[in-house]
Design a protein around this motif. Structure first.
Motif, PDB file in Angstrom:
ATOM      1  N   ILE A  44       9.934  -7.133  23.492  1.00 21.37           N
ATOM      2  CA  ILE A  44      10.652  -7.580  22.302  1.00 21.37           C
ATOM      3  C   ILE A  44      10.254  -6.759  21.083  1.00 21.37           C
ATOM      4  CG2 ILE A  44      11.036  -9.538  20.768  1.00 21.37           C
ATOM      5  CD1 ILE A  44      10.754 -11.341  23.283  1.00 21.37           C
ATOM      6  N   CYS A  45       8.951  -6.591  20.843  1.00 21.01           N
ATOM      7  CA  CYS A  45       8.500  -5.738  19.733  1.00 21.01           C
ATOM      8  C   CYS A  45       7.021  -5.428  19.865  1.00 21.01           C
ATOM      9  CB  CYS A  45       8.828  -6.343  18.372  1.00 21.01           C
ATOM     10  SG  CYS A  45       7.803  -7.705  17.826  1.00 21.01           S
ATOM     11  N   GLU A  46       6.588  -4.440  19.093  1.00 22.34           N
ATOM     12  CA  GLU A  46       5.189  -4.022  19.066  1.00 22.34           C
ATOM     13  C   GLU A  46       4.733  -3.971  17.617  1.00 22.34           C
ATOM     14  OE1 GLU A  46       2.466  -0.182  20.466  1.00 22.34           O
ATOM     15  OE2 GLU A  46       4.445  -0.495  21.355  1.00 22.34           O
ATOM     16  N   ASP A  47       3.479  -4.370  17.377  1.00 21.18           N
ATOM     17  CA  ASP A  47       2.976  -4.329  16.009  1.00 21.18           C
ATOM     18  C   ASP A  47       2.171  -3.051  15.748  1.00 21.18           C
ATOM     19  OD1 ASP A  47       0.363  -4.756  16.978  1.00 21.18           O
ATOM     20  OD2 ASP A  47       0.282  -6.848  16.335  1.00 21.18           O
ATOM     21  N   ASN A  48       1.712  -2.889  14.529  1.00 22.36           N
ATOM     22  CA  ASN A  48       0.971  -1.682  14.140  1.00 22.36           C
ATOM     23  C   ASN A  48      -0.375  -1.554  14.839  1.00 22.36           C
ATOM     24  OD1 ASN A  48       2.973  -0.793  12.409  1.00 22.36           O
ATOM     25  ND2 ASN A  48       2.120  -1.851  10.642  1.00 22.36           N
ATOM     26  N   ASP A  49      -0.888  -2.635  15.436  1.00 25.64           N
ATOM     27  CA  ASP A  49      -2.149  -2.596  16.163  1.00 25.64           C
ATOM     28  C   ASP A  49      -1.948  -2.260  17.646  1.00 25.64           C
ATOM     29  OD1 ASP A  49      -3.548  -3.362  13.833  1.00 25.64           O
ATOM     30  OD2 ASP A  49      -3.170  -5.479  14.255  1.00 25.64           O
ATOM     31  N   GLY A  50      -0.688  -2.111  18.067  1.00 27.01           N
ATOM     32  CA  GLY A  50      -0.391  -1.817  19.469  1.00 27.01           C
ATOM     33  C   GLY A  50      -0.208  -3.039  20.342  1.00 27.01           C
ATOM     34  N   ASN A  51      -0.296  -4.260  19.762  1.00 28.20           N
ATOM     35  CA  ASN A  51      -0.035  -5.482  20.511  1.00 28.20           C
ATOM     36  C   ASN A  51       1.457  -5.578  20.784  1.00 28.20           C
ATOM     37  OD1 ASN A  51      -2.792  -6.442  20.348  1.00 28.20           O
ATOM     38  ND2 ASN A  51      -2.365  -6.840  18.194  1.00 28.20           N
ATOM     39  N   ILE A  52       1.806  -6.047  21.974  1.00 29.42           N
ATOM     40  CA  ILE A  52       3.207  -6.093  22.378  1.00 29.42           C
ATOM     41  C   ILE A  52       3.635  -7.540  22.618  1.00 29.42           C
ATOM     42  CG2 ILE A  52       4.891  -5.375  24.118  1.00 29.42           C
ATOM     43  CD1 ILE A  52       3.041  -2.918  24.616  1.00 29.42           C
ATOM     44  N   GLN A  93      11.058 -14.376  -0.606  1.00 29.05           N
ATOM     45  CA  GLN A  93      10.476 -13.807  -1.827  1.00 29.05           C
ATOM     46  C   GLN A  93       9.484 -12.677  -1.564  1.00 29.05           C
ATOM     47  OE1 GLN A  93       8.879 -17.223  -3.866  1.00 29.05           O
ATOM     48  NE2 GLN A  93      10.900 -18.074  -4.271  1.00 29.05           N
ATOM     49  N   ILE A  94       8.962 -12.586  -0.327  1.00 32.02           N
ATOM     50  CA  ILE A  94       7.958 -11.549  -0.042  1.00 32.02           C
ATOM     51  C   ILE A  94       8.467 -10.453   0.897  1.00 32.02           C
ATOM     52  CG2 ILE A  94       6.008 -13.065  -0.500  1.00 32.02           C
ATOM     53  CD1 ILE A  94       5.686 -13.405   2.535  1.00 32.02           C
ATOM     54  N   LYS A  95       9.582 -10.699   1.601  1.00 33.35           N
ATOM     55  CA  LYS A  95      10.111  -9.709   2.548  1.00 33.35           C
ATOM     56  C   LYS A  95      10.385  -8.390   1.828  1.00 33.35           C
ATOM     57  CE  LYS A  95      13.997  -8.921   5.705  1.00 33.35           C
ATOM     58  NZ  LYS A  95      13.250  -8.149   6.645  1.00 33.35           N
ATOM     59  N   GLY A  96       9.846  -7.307   2.387  1.00 37.83           N
ATOM     60  CA  GLY A  96      10.038  -5.991   1.810  1.00 37.83           C
ATOM     61  C   GLY A  96       9.123  -5.675   0.638  1.00 37.83           C
ATOM     62  N   ILE A  97       8.347  -6.667   0.201  1.00 39.10           N
ATOM     63  CA  ILE A  97       7.447  -6.480  -0.939  1.00 39.10           C
ATOM     64  C   ILE A  97       5.987  -6.544  -0.491  1.00 39.10           C
ATOM     65  CG2 ILE A  97       6.710  -7.455  -3.164  1.00 39.10           C
ATOM     66  CD1 ILE A  97       9.631  -8.561  -3.382  1.00 39.10           C
ATOM     67  N   GLU A  98       5.677  -7.539   0.312  1.00 39.12           N
ATOM     68  CA  GLU A  98       4.309  -7.764   0.799  1.00 39.12           C
ATOM     69  C   GLU A  98       4.253  -7.474   2.301  1.00 39.12           C
ATOM     70  OE1 GLU A  98       1.634  -8.855  -0.901  1.00 39.12           O
ATOM     71  OE2 GLU A  98       2.419  -9.812  -2.705  1.00 39.12           O
ATOM     72  N   GLU A 125       4.253  -7.921  11.963  1.00 39.19           N
ATOM     73  CA  GLU A 125       5.530  -7.554  12.593  1.00 39.19           C
ATOM     74  C   GLU A 125       5.963  -8.546  13.662  1.00 39.19           C
ATOM     75  OE1 GLU A 125       2.830  -5.532  12.497  1.00 39.19           O
ATOM     76  OE2 GLU A 125       3.401  -3.728  11.392  1.00 39.19           O
ATOM     77  N   ILE A 126       5.042  -8.926  14.534  1.00 43.25           N
ATOM     78  CA  ILE A 126       5.401  -9.869  15.599  1.00 43.25           C
ATOM     79  C   ILE A 126       5.747 -11.229  15.004  1.00 43.25           C
ATOM     80  CG2 ILE A 126       4.494 -11.149  17.583  1.00 43.25           C
ATOM     81  CD1 ILE A 126       3.064  -8.541  18.429  1.00 43.25           C
ATOM     82  N   ASP A 127       4.995 -11.670  14.013  1.00 47.02           N
ATOM     83  CA  ASP A 127       5.281 -12.960  13.386  1.00 47.02           C
ATOM     84  C   ASP A 127       6.656 -12.966  12.724  1.00 47.02           C
ATOM     85  OD1 ASP A 127       2.677 -13.331  14.199  1.00 47.02           O
ATOM     86  OD2 ASP A 127       2.001 -14.188  12.316  1.00 47.02           O
ATOM     87  N   GLU A 128       7.005 -11.863  12.101  1.00 41.59           N
ATOM     88  CA  GLU A 128       8.332 -11.760  11.480  1.00 41.59           C
ATOM     89  C   GLU A 128       9.425 -11.866  12.532  1.00 41.59           C
ATOM     90  OE1 GLU A 128      10.464  -9.241   7.939  1.00 41.59           O
ATOM     91  OE2 GLU A 128       8.900  -8.234   9.085  1.00 41.59           O
TER      92      GLU A 128
END
Length: 161
Positions: free
Chosen positions: A3-11, A142-147, A151-154
């Motif tokens: 489904i997706c991978e985060d910046n730490d390499g968790n899938i 209010q925080i999307k794209g700013i903070e 990635e997986i949580d999103e």
């Protein structure tokens, strides 16, 4: 297909609509997460150790069911009492070595949804007793794209529309 991978390499490998009791019996079950909606927006917490916004949850303790875990975690991280989270399903992850384990591993987690009405972010933050991990709250819109947001949580937000 993952489904997706985060910046730490968790899938984030898969999401399955499995039975909640069967999930609790899974020996690879390690944690539960809660997607919290505040009216129609998603509530996220800033994790001071990871330096990003995340959904809420944590590790299952010995002899604890998945539901008991998420109720306890929501009490600790959000000060919520007497909640009835909606069970959404089971998440499967391929995790890279981290502070929980020095090895790459497969983990399962339970995903729950909670909707709160008529409260403000500051109301919720005031009722948190332990502000050691979650140091501030924010609404997704209010925080999307700013903070920074995990990635997986999103991606998980899509499972509680």
């Amino acid at each position: 297909m993952n489904i997706c991978e985060d910046n730490d390499g968790n899938i984030f490998v898969s999401f399955e609509h499995t039975d909640e009791a069967m999930l609790t019996e899974n020996p690879l079950l390690t944690h539960c997460l809660a997607i919290v909606k505040l009216d129609s927006d998603y509530l996220l917490g800033w994790n001071k150790w990871r330096g990003r916004y995340e959904i809420f949850g944590g590790c299952i303790e010995k002899e604890e069911t998945a539901r008991e875990c998420i109720v306890r975690e929501c009490g600790e991280e959000l000060g919520l009492c007497g909640i009835e989270p909606e069970y959404l399903g089971a998440m499967k992850f391929l995790m890279k070595p981290d502070y929980f384990s020095p090895k790459e591993r497969t983990e399962y987690g339970g995903l729950y949804g909670i909707t709160l009405h008529g409260m403000s972010v500051s109301d919720i933050y005031e009722q948190i007793k332990d502000k050691e991990e979650i140091v501030k709250l924010g609404l997704y819109s209010q925080i999307k794209g700013i903070e920074p947001i995990a990635e997986i949580d999103e991606k998980l937000l899509e499972y509680y529309a």
